[in-house]
Design a protein around this motif. Structure first.
Motif, short mmCIF file in Angstrom:
data_model
loop_
_atom_site.label_atom_id
_atom_site.label_comp_id
_atom_site.label_asym_id
_atom_site.label_seq_id
_atom_site.Cartn_x
_atom_site.Cartn_y
_atom_site.Cartn_z
N ALA A 1 66.32 -30.27 21.84
CA ALA A 1 65.18 -29.98 20.96
C ALA A 1 65.61 -29.12 19.77
O ALA A 1 65.25 -29.42 18.62
N LEU A 2 66.38 -28.07 20.05
CA LEU A 2 66.87 -27.21 18.97
C LEU A 2 67.75 -27.99 18.00
O LEU A 2 67.65 -27.83 16.79
N ALA A 3 68.65 -28.78 18.56
CA ALA A 3 69.58 -29.55 17.72
C ALA A 3 68.82 -30.56 16.86
O ALA A 3 69.15 -30.74 15.68
N SER A 4 67.83 -31.21 17.43
CA SER A 4 67.03 -32.17 16.67
C SER A 4 66.30 -31.50 15.52
O SER A 4 66.28 -32.00 14.40
N ASP A 5 65.72 -30.33 15.80
CA ASP A 5 65.02 -29.57 14.75
C ASP A 5 65.96 -29.15 13.63
O ASP A 5 65.54 -29.03 12.48
N ALA A 6 67.23 -28.91 13.96
CA ALA A 6 68.21 -28.46 12.97
C ALA A 6 68.97 -29.61 12.32
O ALA A 6 69.86 -29.38 11.50
N ASP A 7 68.60 -30.86 12.65
CA ASP A 7 69.33 -32.04 12.17
C ASP A 7 70.81 -31.97 12.55
O ASP A 7 71.68 -32.42 11.80
N ASP A 8 71.09 -31.42 13.73
CA ASP A 8 72.46 -31.32 14.25
C ASP A 8 72.72 -32.51 15.16
O ASP A 8 72.56 -32.44 16.38
N GLU A 9 73.12 -33.60 14.54
CA GLU A 9 73.35 -34.85 15.26
C GLU A 9 74.44 -34.71 16.31
O GLU A 9 74.35 -35.28 17.40
#
Length: 158
Positions: free
Chosen positions: A124-132
């Motif tokens: 969830a955090l990675a998705s919010d940060a656009d960290d593919e």
């Protein structure tokens, strides 16, 4: 001066991700040691089957420990690497002196359930940060471990 890290993520997002990944790393390390202990200490009629399976699990967990630590480094942060830090950060607790096969399998099942929950937070955090990169890593782990949970439940007759 820029507020992004070397891979183009906002520093604030990278810091949050690194913190959550360090929590995941601590749980992986504790889980790894539990499964290693199950492998060493399991007894009973299913010894041969479980001993081999537990080795498969702990080998995979050790690979993931390394991959999670390397992802933290990729984000520009330092992975925790002291047992005292693992003890503080891990939700998985040490499981000592377990030798009954059913209890070992239940411990592994609980460990994977905890790991998946933490990885969903990372995802969830990675998705919010656009960290593919981090999102992809977490997603792959979740898919693989959900199947493992299904198989462990089947083994336990659930």
């Amino acid at each position: 001066m820029t507020d992004t890290n070397s891979i183009g993520l906002p520093e604030s997002s990278a810091a949050q991700l690194a913190e959550k990944l360090n929590q995941l790393l601590a749980n992986y390390q504790t889980f790894y040691m539990n499964v290693r202990g199950y492998h060493w200490n399991v007894k009973g009629q299913e010894f041969f089957q479980l001993h081999v399976k537990f080795e498969e699990f702990y080998t995979d967990l050790l690979t993931k420990v390394d991959e999670v630590a390397e992802r933290i480094l990729t984000l520009g942060y330092t992975p925790v690497h002291a047992y005292s830090d693992y003890a503080k950060l891990s939700r998985i607790v040490e499981d000592k002196d377990v030798s009954d096969g059913q209890s070992c399998v239940k411990g592994i099942l609980q460990g994977y359930q905890t790991i998946i929950e933490l990885q969903r937070d990372v995802l969830a955090l990675a998705s919010d940060a656009d960290d593919e990169g981090t999102a992809d890593q977490a997603g792959q782990y979740i898919r693989e471990q959900e199947k493992t949970i299904w198989m462990l439940n089947a083994y336990l007759g659930r």
